[in-house]
Structure formats: structure tokens, C-alpha cells
Enzyme design. Structure first.
Site, short mmCIF file in Angstrom:
data_model
loop_
_atom_site.label_atom_id
_atom_site.label_comp_id
_atom_site.label_asym_id
_atom_site.label_seq_id
_atom_site.Cartn_x
_atom_site.Cartn_y
_atom_site.Cartn_z
N GLU A 173 4.26 -0.18 -34.47
CA GLU A 173 2.99 -0.25 -33.75
C GLU A 173 2.61 1.17 -33.34
O GLU A 173 3.38 1.86 -32.67
CB GLU A 173 3.10 -1.15 -32.52
CG GLU A 173 3.21 -2.62 -32.87
CD GLU A 173 3.20 -3.52 -31.64
OE1 GLU A 173 3.19 -2.98 -30.52
OE2 GLU A 173 3.20 -4.75 -31.81
N ASP B 8 -1.79 -0.75 -19.70
CA ASP B 8 -0.69 0.18 -19.87
C ASP B 8 -0.20 0.72 -18.54
O ASP B 8 -0.99 1.09 -17.67
CB ASP B 8 -1.11 1.35 -20.77
CG ASP B 8 -1.44 0.90 -22.18
OD1 ASP B 8 -0.81 -0.09 -22.62
OD2 ASP B 8 -2.29 1.51 -22.82
N TYR C 292 2.11 -11.39 -30.23
CA TYR C 292 2.87 -10.53 -29.32
C TYR C 292 2.85 -11.20 -27.95
O TYR C 292 1.82 -11.26 -27.29
CB TYR C 292 2.21 -9.16 -29.29
CG TYR C 292 2.87 -8.08 -28.47
CD1 TYR C 292 3.71 -8.36 -27.39
CD2 TYR C 292 2.62 -6.74 -28.76
CE1 TYR C 292 4.29 -7.36 -26.64
CE2 TYR C 292 3.19 -5.73 -28.02
CZ TYR C 292 4.04 -6.04 -26.96
OH TYR C 292 4.60 -5.05 -26.21
#
Length: 270
Positions: free
Chosen positions: A49, A60, A175
């Protein structure tokens, strides 16, 4: 069959679990990105990735935010990311590459142009963090039309309805974000992961990868016992951010090799 699908099919036939590292394009040094990708693939990464830098990342944590900031300071944009993938493909034709990022850079680049150029560069999948499945069916169709896999996120808070919706549009793998919050945060509860994976599998036919909170061989093994893939980002980026240019690729390979050995020590599943 896409390169991602072929990779997971091969791993399944061998009873092995996929190892998916995340690194940010252009970080910690622009000139080391391709070398790092090649080194990780050689060390046992099954899918890579590659983060696309963005100035306002919502999911994040501090480690990945710093990586994005460093890449942006170096002037790295989406065109550079695609160039990295092309350079990687010149030397590695088999390891899938998934671009992971946010909608803004793609929309600024132009969606049709992005799909065309990503395919030409050798990209295999795209994960757009802030594209919910109900709002990007057309984008997913455009990707699948050129054999690129649209990858989607699931979270501990995902409803059965959302799992079902993602199951209809996702390909390659999904994911599963194992923690509430941002990348690198919290303590990984592997028992909780083990409980939710069967719920996901009821709705999703593609492999399930698990990320967020995986920091070492022990946690990677624990997650791999109940999933199809282990995704490692923050810990890897954290290790690399303190390395010199000459040591980045070697350090990345060392870490990936350690995790690969741990995953392959698990009993093979047939």
C-alpha cells in the site's frame, strides 16, 4: 483476474496469509521510495500500500501525518506517486500495489485521467479513505472496468447494512480497521477482531485484511490467525523516519522479513 486477486488465490492455495505493508510515497526521502518498495517485496511483502500525500488526512495518526507532511515538503504529488509505481513495475511485475489516500488529490488530478494513468503505471487497487461506497459506485465501476480493484474500509462501528453494501462493490480485499480512532492509536484487542471477522465474512466474499495497531511479530501472528491479511503501517513508517537515506530500504526489508517469518510459522490452512 487482477494481480491482487491472483496473489490472494496463490496464498490461499498455499495456506498462507498476506503481508501488506503501508509506506508513504516520498517518505522519508523521495529518492528511496522505489528502492524501499522493491526491498519490501523481496523480503516477503505480498501487496504494497503506497500512500498518496494529502495536507488534511482525517484518519491518520501523528506518525502517518508526519510522513505526509515530509512528502509534501518534498513536493510529492499524485503524478510523482504514479511515477514511483512505474519505476517499481520496471523491476517487479508481480507484487500488487494499492494506492491509499483521499479524494481531493484524485479529483484535482481528474478521475478519468487518474484511472487511465493508474492503470498505465501498473497500479492494482485504489483505497480512498473518504469515499464511502454509497457515493462512489461509478468510480468503483471505472476502476473495475480496467481491472483495478476498489478497496474499502470497514470499522468496529460498521453496521451490517454497511458491510453488505461494501460486499457488493469491493474487490481485491477489504481493509478492516481494528481500532476506533486514527492510525497508530490504542491497544489492539485481538479477541474483538476475532469476533467481528465472521460477521464481515457473511457479507463480503473477498479476503479480509486487518490493520491499525499491529506493531510486531506477535500481534501480526494473532491477527493472521483470524484474517486473510495483515496490514502494517504506522510502526513501519515510525521505524523508517529516523533512518538515513542509505539505510531506509535495508531497515524496511529487515522489518518485513521478521513479520513474514512470523506469519509463515503459523500452521498452514487448507
Amino acid at each position: 483476474m487482477s494481480r491482487i486477486q491472483a496473489t490472494f488465490a496463490q496464498l490461499a492455495s498455499e495456506g498462507r496469509k498476506a503481508l501488506i505493508p503501508f509506506v508513504h510515497a516520498g517518505d522519508p526521502y523521495p529518492e528511496t521510495t522505489v528502492e524501499l518498495m522493491l526491498a519490501m517485496a523481496e523480503a516477503g511483502a505480498d501487496v504494497i500500500e503506497l500512500g498518496v500525500p494529502f495536507s488534511d488526512p482525517m484518519a491518520d495518526g501523528p506518525v502517518i501525518q508526519r510522513a505526509a507532511e515530509r512528502a509534501l515538503t518534498h513536493g510529492i504529488g499524485l503524478s510523482h506517486v504514479l511515477a514511483y509505481v512505474r519505476a517499481f513495475r520496471d523491476k517487479n511485475a508481480s507484487t500488487p500495489v494499492v494506492l491509499m489516500g483521499y479524494a481531493n488529490p484524485i479529483e484535482h488530478y481528474g478521475i478519468e485521467r487518474f484511472v487511465k494513468d493508474a492503470k498505465a503505471a501498473g497500479v492494482d487497487g485504489v483505497l480512498v479513505v473518504d469515499y464511502p461506497p454509497e457515493e462512489c459506485e461509478a468510480f468503483a465501476q471505472q476502476l473495475r472496468a480496467v481491472e483495478l480493484d476498489p478497496i474499502f474500509l470497514l470499522a468496529p462501528t460498521s453496521s451490517e447494512e454497511r458491510m453488505a453494501r461494501i460486499g457488493k462493490v469491493a474487490s481485491g480485499y477489504v481493509y478492516y480497521v481494528s481500532l476506533k480512532g486514527v492510525t497508530g492509536a490504542g491497544h489492539l484487542d485481538t479477541d474483538a477482531v476475532a469476533q467481528v471477522i465472521p460477521r464481515i465474512r457473511k457479507h463480503v466474499s473477498v479476503p479480509v485484511g486487518v490493520g491499525f495497531g499491529i506493531r510486531d511479530a506477535a500481534t501480526a501472528q494473532a491477527v493472521a490467525r483470524v484474517s486473510d491479511a495483515v496490514v502494517i503501517g504506522s510502526r513501519l513508517v515510525q521505524l523508517l523516519e529516523v533512518e538515513t537515506r542509505d539505510n531506509v530500504a535495508a531497515k524496511g526489508a529487515e522489518f518485513i522479513r521478521e513479520i513474514r517469518v512470523a506469519l509463515d510459522a503459523l500452521p498452514r490452512q487448507t
